[in-house]
Motif scaffolding. Structure first.
Motif, PDB file in Angstrom:
ATOM      1  N   VAL A 188     -21.543   7.984   5.394  1.00  0.00           N
ATOM      2  CA  VAL A 188     -21.953   9.355   5.090  1.00  0.00           C
ATOM      3  C   VAL A 188     -21.814   9.558   3.588  1.00  0.00           C
ATOM      4  O   VAL A 188     -20.690   9.611   3.072  1.00  0.00           O
ATOM      5  CB  VAL A 188     -21.097  10.387   5.854  1.00  0.00           C
ATOM      6  N   ASP A 189     -22.954   9.647   2.881  1.00  0.00           N
ATOM      7  CA  ASP A 189     -22.948   9.743   1.418  1.00  0.00           C
ATOM      8  C   ASP A 189     -22.151   8.563   0.852  1.00  0.00           C
ATOM      9  O   ASP A 189     -22.469   7.423   1.123  1.00  0.00           O
ATOM     10  CB  ASP A 189     -22.398  11.099   0.972  1.00  0.00           C
ATOM     11  N   GLN A 190     -21.069   8.844   0.108  1.00  0.00           N
ATOM     12  CA  GLN A 190     -20.264   7.767  -0.474  1.00  0.00           C
ATOM     13  C   GLN A 190     -19.024   7.454   0.364  1.00  0.00           C
ATOM     14  O   GLN A 190     -18.168   6.673  -0.064  1.00  0.00           O
ATOM     15  CB  GLN A 190     -19.832   8.147  -1.900  1.00  0.00           C
ATOM     16  N   ARG A 271     -16.696   2.422  -0.924  1.00  0.00           N
ATOM     17  CA  ARG A 271     -16.729   3.686  -0.199  1.00  0.00           C
ATOM     18  C   ARG A 271     -15.315   4.226   0.048  1.00  0.00           C
ATOM     19  O   ARG A 271     -14.347   3.478   0.127  1.00  0.00           O
ATOM     20  CB  ARG A 271     -17.466   3.526   1.136  1.00  0.00           C
TER      21      ARG A 271
END
Length: 318
Positions: A188-190, A271
């Protein structure tokens, strides 16, 4: 009451697949061994088992006044093998020590000291306990097994948890050395969002308020060594275990592919980990959760939050 036994944090960070544990001519990576408390008791010896896919060995602590505890084999002894040579598992465990978590937030650290925070116990909020629909499930059957039994707790849990989000990976990692019974991952995103779910069967056919149903599963949830708190170590270990299963003609993947899992493992170091641990015990009736059970869950919640910044979910029966 002892709940969990695990490797010291600093030792896990330096372990590699090359460090093997051997017994009876069968070797397995030291990282894939599992410690299981032999008896949830408040007296008698502090004993445990070392479990691998091929064998199980018994050990116990022997406490002394002039140094850290000795850890002795109660039957056959394993052998730790590295490039530098070999040593008995009992000597290796004594040298490095183990972490033991007890109820009431008491911890035995590897040097032999008992640590106990001076604070009031926390009761897990009853309203925070979630419930699933367990109709058609045998709550005394925990694992779905190779046939993916739809009447098992694990199978129903996979179905419900999988529907909660667009998970890229849903994997049944049940077995010795497991990360959790169910591992769900998505990017999810980064961030990397991971849900580690630990299932536990009920000792009775109907839900109630039995604290004995919680000692083992709370101990499993607390065994959050660095392999589970660092995204690269966690995903690489999951990938290796899945490749080993597939080499034997099996798979734990319920959603996703080994290629997706490999891509996640490659990216994991870049991440931020957002991890949640779920305790799934349909043997608990939410409305009857006792203060002792809520205190045990509260201590587990506080341990995960303060030590690893992880959230806890508790899932029971309504």
């Amino acid at each position: 009451m002892p709940l969990a036994i695990e490797w010291p944090y600093q030792l896990v960070a330096t372990m590699s697949d090359r460090r093997q544990l051997k017994h009876d001519d069968k070797s397995f990576p030291l990282l894939d061994t599992e410690f299981r408390v032999t008896a949830y008791d408040t007296d008698g010896p502090l004993s445990f088992e070392v479990v691998t896919p091929g064998w199980t060995l018994g050990y116990e602590f022997q406490f002394r006044d002039d140094g850290p505890p000795l850890i002795c084999a109660t039957g056959g002894d394993g052998e730790v093998v590295t490039n530098a040579g070999a040593t008995s598992l009992s000597a290796f465990l004594t040298s490095h020590g183990l972490l033991v978590t007890f109820e009431d937030e008491l911890v035995l650290v590897e040097q032999g000291f008992l640590l106990h925070p001076n604070r009031d116990r926390r009761l897990y909020p009853r309203e925070a306990i979630e419930t699933f629909d367990w109709s058609g499930v045998n709550i005394k059957r925990e694992s779905q097994g190779a046939d993916r039994d739809p009447s098992s707790i694990q199978h129903r849990s996979i179905a419900v948890l999988s529907a909660e989000a667009d998970w890229e990976i849903v994997i049944d990692d049940d077995g010795s050395g497991e990360m959790a019974d169910i591992v769900l991952i998505r990017r999810v995103d980064q961030d990397m969002e991971i849900l580690l779910a630990h299932c536990k069967y009920s000792s009775k056919t109907t839900p109630g308020t039995r604290i004995d149903d919680f000692y083992d599963v709370c101990g499993q949830a607390m065994k959050m060594n660095r392999a589970k708190s660092m995204p690269e170590l966690l995903t690489r270990r999951l990938l290796r275990r899945e490749r080993e299963r597939q080499a034997e003609g099996r798979t734990g993947l319920m959603t996703g592919s080994v290629e997706t899992l490999a891509a996640i493992a490659r990216e994991s170091r870049f991440r931020t980990l957002r991890a949640t641990v779920a305790i799934i015990q349909p043997g608990l009736l939410r409305s009857k959760a006792s203060d002792d059970i809520r205190a045990l869950l509260g201590a587990t919640d506080r341990f995960l939050s303060e030590t690893y910044g992880m959230k806890l979910r508790v899932i029971a029966s309504d």
